[in-house]
Design a protein around this motif. Structure first.
Motif, PDB file in Angstrom:
ATOM      1  N   TYR A 226       0.841  -1.212   0.000  1.00 53.58           N
ATOM      2  CA  TYR A 226       0.000   0.000   0.000  1.00 53.58           C
ATOM      3  C   TYR A 226       0.870   1.255   0.000  1.00 53.58           C
ATOM      4  O   TYR A 226       0.625   2.204  -0.755  1.00 53.58           O
ATOM      5  CB  TYR A 226      -0.914  -0.010   1.226  1.00 53.58           C
ATOM      6  N   LEU A 227       1.904   1.236   0.837  1.00 50.70           N
ATOM      7  CA  LEU A 227       2.798   2.395   0.898  1.00 50.70           C
ATOM      8  C   LEU A 227       3.542   2.587  -0.421  1.00 50.70           C
ATOM      9  O   LEU A 227       3.698   3.714  -0.903  1.00 50.70           O
ATOM     10  CB  LEU A 227       3.787   2.240   2.048  1.00 50.70           C
ATOM     11  N   LYS A 228       4.000   1.490  -1.010  1.00 49.19           N
ATOM     12  CA  LYS A 228       4.701   1.582  -2.293  1.00 49.19           C
ATOM     13  C   LYS A 228       3.808   2.196  -3.370  1.00 49.19           C
ATOM     14  O   LYS A 228       4.287   2.905  -4.260  1.00 49.19           O
ATOM     15  CB  LYS A 228       5.163   0.188  -2.737  1.00 49.19           C
ATOM     16  N   ASN A 229       2.518   1.931  -3.283  1.00 52.12           N
ATOM     17  CA  ASN A 229       1.584   2.359  -4.327  1.00 52.12           C
ATOM     18  C   ASN A 229       0.880   3.684  -4.032  1.00 52.12           C
ATOM     19  O   ASN A 229       0.253   4.263  -4.925  1.00 52.12           O
ATOM     20  CB  ASN A 229       0.520   1.282  -4.560  1.00 52.12           C
ATOM     21  N   ASN A 230       0.985   4.179  -2.782  1.00 51.92           N
ATOM     22  CA  ASN A 230       0.191   5.350  -2.413  1.00 51.92           C
ATOM     23  C   ASN A 230       0.998   6.507  -1.810  1.00 51.92           C
ATOM     24  O   ASN A 230       0.406   7.518  -1.416  1.00 51.92           O
ATOM     25  CB  ASN A 230      -0.906   4.943  -1.428  1.00 51.92           C
ATOM     26  N   VAL A 231       2.311   6.367  -1.732  1.00 47.64           N
ATOM     27  CA  VAL A 231       3.152   7.470  -1.253  1.00 47.64           C
ATOM     28  C   VAL A 231       3.917   8.015  -2.463  1.00 47.64           C
ATOM     29  O   VAL A 231       4.777   7.324  -3.020  1.00 47.64           O
ATOM     30  CB  VAL A 231       4.129   6.985  -0.164  1.00 47.64           C
ATOM     31  N   PRO A 232       3.595   9.221  -2.921  1.00 38.74           N
ATOM     32  CA  PRO A 232       4.169   9.743  -4.166  1.00 38.74           C
ATOM     33  C   PRO A 232       5.695   9.783  -4.202  1.00 38.74           C
ATOM     34  O   PRO A 232       6.295   9.570  -5.257  1.00 38.74           O
ATOM     35  CB  PRO A 232       3.578  11.166  -4.245  1.00 38.74           C
ATOM     36  N   ASN A 233       6.331  10.047  -3.057  1.00 40.41           N
ATOM     37  CA  ASN A 233       7.790  10.179  -3.027  1.00 40.41           C
ATOM     38  C   ASN A 233       8.489   8.949  -2.436  1.00 40.41           C
ATOM     39  O   ASN A 233       9.627   9.036  -1.981  1.00 40.41           O
ATOM     40  CB  ASN A 233       8.198  11.441  -2.260  1.00 40.41           C
ATOM     41  N   ILE A 234       7.813   7.814  -2.459  1.00 37.32           N
ATOM     42  CA  ILE A 234       8.353   6.605  -1.825  1.00 37.32           C
ATOM     43  C   ILE A 234       9.670   6.160  -2.455  1.00 37.32           C
ATOM     44  O   ILE A 234      10.498   5.489  -1.812  1.00 37.32           O
ATOM     45  CB  ILE A 234       7.312   5.451  -1.874  1.00 37.32           C
ATOM     46  N   ASP A 235       9.896   6.540  -3.704  1.00 38.31           N
ATOM     47  CA  ASP A 235      11.139   6.162  -4.380  1.00 38.31           C
ATOM     48  C   ASP A 235      12.360   6.907  -3.836  1.00 38.31           C
ATOM     49  O   ASP A 235      13.501   6.562  -4.164  1.00 38.31           O
ATOM     50  CB  ASP A 235      11.017   6.416  -5.891  1.00 38.31           C
ATOM     51  N   LYS A 236      12.141   7.878  -2.976  1.00 36.38           N
ATOM     52  CA  LYS A 236      13.233   8.670  -2.401  1.00 36.38           C
ATOM     53  C   LYS A 236      13.791   8.056  -1.122  1.00 36.38           C
ATOM     54  O   LYS A 236      14.752   8.583  -0.544  1.00 36.38           O
ATOM     55  CB  LYS A 236      12.754  10.096  -2.086  1.00 36.38           C
ATOM     56  N   ALA A 237      13.195   6.956  -0.653  1.00 30.34           N
ATOM     57  CA  ALA A 237      13.647   6.356   0.609  1.00 30.34           C
ATOM     58  C   ALA A 237      13.545   4.832   0.546  1.00 30.34           C
ATOM     59  O   ALA A 237      12.829   4.274  -0.289  1.00 30.34           O
ATOM     60  CB  ALA A 237      12.813   6.885   1.774  1.00 30.34           C
ATOM     61  N   ILE A 238      14.277   4.199   1.432  1.00 27.50           N
ATOM     62  CA  ILE A 238      14.201   2.744   1.599  1.00 27.50           C
ATOM     63  C   ILE A 238      13.136   2.438   2.651  1.00 27.50           C
ATOM     64  O   ILE A 238      13.093   3.092   3.696  1.00 27.50           O
ATOM     65  CB  ILE A 238      15.564   2.177   2.049  1.00 27.50           C
ATOM     66  N   ILE A 239      12.292   1.463   2.372  1.00 22.34           N
ATOM     67  CA  ILE A 239      11.324   1.013   3.377  1.00 22.34           C
ATOM     68  C   ILE A 239      11.968  -0.109   4.189  1.00 22.34           C
ATOM     69  O   ILE A 239      12.586  -1.025   3.639  1.00 22.34           O
ATOM     70  CB  ILE A 239      10.021   0.506   2.729  1.00 22.34           C
ATOM     71  N   SER A 240      11.792  -0.033   5.500  1.00 19.91           N
ATOM     72  CA  SER A 240      12.406  -1.005   6.399  1.00 19.91           C
ATOM     73  C   SER A 240      11.349  -1.765   7.194  1.00 19.91           C
ATOM     74  O   SER A 240      10.319  -1.204   7.590  1.00 19.91           O
ATOM     75  CB  SER A 240      13.356  -0.284   7.367  1.00 19.91           C
ATOM     76  N   CYS A 241      11.614  -3.048   7.436  1.00 26.01           N
ATOM     77  CA  CYS A 241      10.748  -3.896   8.258  1.00 26.01           C
ATOM     78  C   CYS A 241      11.353  -4.044   9.652  1.00 26.01           C
ATOM     79  O   CYS A 241      12.535  -4.382   9.778  1.00 26.01           O
ATOM     80  CB  CYS A 241      10.612  -5.298   7.662  1.00 26.01           C
ATOM     81  N   HIS A 242      10.555  -3.796  10.665  1.00 22.15           N
ATOM     82  CA  HIS A 242      11.001  -4.015  12.043  1.00 22.15           C
ATOM     83  C   HIS A 242       9.863  -4.766  12.737  1.00 22.15           C
ATOM     84  O   HIS A 242       8.905  -4.159  13.215  1.00 22.15           O
ATOM     85  CB  HIS A 242      11.278  -2.683  12.748  1.00 22.15           C
ATOM     86  N   CYS A 243       9.975  -6.086  12.784  1.00 18.48           N
ATOM     87  CA  CYS A 243       8.866  -6.912  13.254  1.00 18.48           C
ATOM     88  C   CYS A 243       9.190  -7.621  14.562  1.00 18.48           C
ATOM     89  O   CYS A 243      10.283  -8.158  14.732  1.00 18.48           O
ATOM     90  CB  CYS A 243       8.505  -7.944  12.178  1.00 18.48           C
ATOM     91  N   HIS A 244       8.209  -7.624  15.447  1.00 14.67           N
ATOM     92  CA  HIS A 244       8.351  -8.326  16.727  1.00 14.67           C
ATOM     93  C   HIS A 244       7.650  -9.672  16.680  1.00 14.67           C
ATOM     94  O   HIS A 244       6.816  -9.935  15.811  1.00 14.67           O
ATOM     95  CB  HIS A 244       7.839  -7.447  17.865  1.00 14.67           C
TER      96      HIS A 244
END
Length: 389
Positions: free
Chosen positions: A187-205
């Motif tokens: 959803y974030l990849k498809n709905n945040v216009p500037n998402i290509d400017k940052a790395i998305i990180s997973c932090h899971c418990h």
């Protein structure tokens, strides 16, 4: 940089250290940090500098000694926190400030007692302050696993516009199912216009035992950093286990991802962290547990002795473990018994083993595991064959 590289962010020295009884002193943090750098992790989160003078000193010491990996310090979205972190990291070759704030309505209402708009304002301000002090800023959207996706997207867009280079999407309470967490990343990849400017990180418990599965679902859906710890240490039930995600990526090459981790160092660093942090590794822990490459069922043993691939998908050498073990119990069969006798130097025929097996079962029924001394006693009593020197 390849779009298929998964950045490994190790937080053993920060989130892992939050386990009761696992506090590390500066020298211990330096020792583990150097081994993490040797292992090949991309980012080492060294601590929470403002939390105590000792933690500040540890982050500063790690920042001075690490030359290849990024060294990261955690902060709240508070100016003083951020300034203290920058001071602790000033000697780092590659410093990163990791700041953030709650993103779920649960946190916004009960933890911060404010509005969504105020969260956006505080997030933007903290990110800008951090970006004025270092070039690499990671922003965590705490409790993103339970956050409304539309608001989360606004928050992510805001902090990227404010200078964040990495955005952390934590499943802070370990609540998400893998398909839900993956869908959130997509959803974030498809709905945040500037998402290509940052790395998305997973932090899971790991509160529901899903941290590794959620992290893998996250990278499949577009995340390119996994935050994890050695042995899965961390708050409550722990964090994503570094050794698990690394070996999943290495084994499932069809996903197309890779890391810079030297997998042959996984078991040695697991043992170091376990001993230093005084936290035993459960025997059945994947990759680094004492039983990860042990076989005790007769059916499994027979198959393994014919071809190890029948019951092992990883060669223990790949992860720096000792050779696979054939453990003799009352469930073991003749092939396993013959194998163990052979390793001790006894050359028995099939007929010999048939006789010895009956005696072996009597011993096996009386104890949990039949050891080498027991086998030597059986061989001595049988008396037909002598050990080969």
């Amino acid at each position: 940089m390849s779009e298929n590289k998964i950045h490994i962010f190790d937080t053993t020295l920060r989130d892992g250290e939050q386990v009761p009884g696992c506090k590390l002193n500066t020298n211990e943090k330096i020792e583990i940090a150097l081994k993490l750098e040797e292992l090949g992790v991309d980012i080492i989160e060294a601590g929470f500098p403002i939390s105590s003078p000792g933690d500040f000193a540890s982050v500063e010491a790690v920042a001075k000694i690490i030359k290849n990996a990024t060294v990261c310090g955690l902060t709240r979205a508070v100016q003083k926190d951020i300034e203290v972190a920058a001071e602790a990291l000033k000697h780092a070759v590659r410093p990163r400030i990791h700041t953030g704030i709650g993103s779920s309505d649960i946190h916004i209402k009960y933890k911060f007692n404010c509005s969504r708009e105020e969260i956006l304002e505080r997030a933007a301000k903290a990110t800008k302050i951090a970006r004025n002090l270092v070039d690499d800023v990671e922003f965590f959207c705490e409790d993103a696993g339970r956050a409304d996706n539309a608001f989360l997207a606004r928050l992510v867009e805001t902090v990227i516009a404010s200078g964040a280079t990495v955005v952390n999407i934590p499943d802070t309470t370990g609540y998400c199912l893998p398909h839900e967490y993956g869908a959130k990343i997509a959803y974030l990849k498809n709905n945040v216009p500037n998402i290509d400017k940052a790395i998305i990180s997973c932090h899971c418990h790991d509160d529901l035992g899903l941290s590794t599965a959620n992290s893998i679902s996250g990278i499949i859906n577009g995340a390119r950093q996994i935050e994890c710890t050695i042995n899965g240490l961390g708050e409550r039930a722990g964090n994503t286990s570094l050794e698990e995600v690394v070996m999943i990526i290495q084994q499932h090459k069809e996903m197309g991802f890779y890391t810079n981790i030297n997998s042959k160092l996984l078991n040695p660093i697991s043992h170091l962290v376990s001993e230093t942090m005084r936290m035993p590794v459960q025997a059945n822990k994947a990759i680094v547990g004492a039983n990860a490459f042990s076989h005790s069922s007769g059916i499994h043993q027979d198959g393994f002795l014919k071809a190890d691939i029948t019951y092992e998908i990883i060669n223990p050498v790949e992860v720096g473990a000792e050779e696979s073990k054939i453990v003799l119990t009352a469930r073991s069969g003749r092939s396993a018994l013959a194998h163990r006798f052979h390793k001790l130097g006894y050359q028995y025929t099939k007929a010999d083993i048939d006789v010895l097996y009956d005696q072996f079962l009597k011993v096996a029924d009386s104890k949990k595991e039949v050891m080498e001394d027991d086998l030597n006693e059986l061989a001595s009593a049988y008396g037909k064959k002598e050990a080969v020197v």
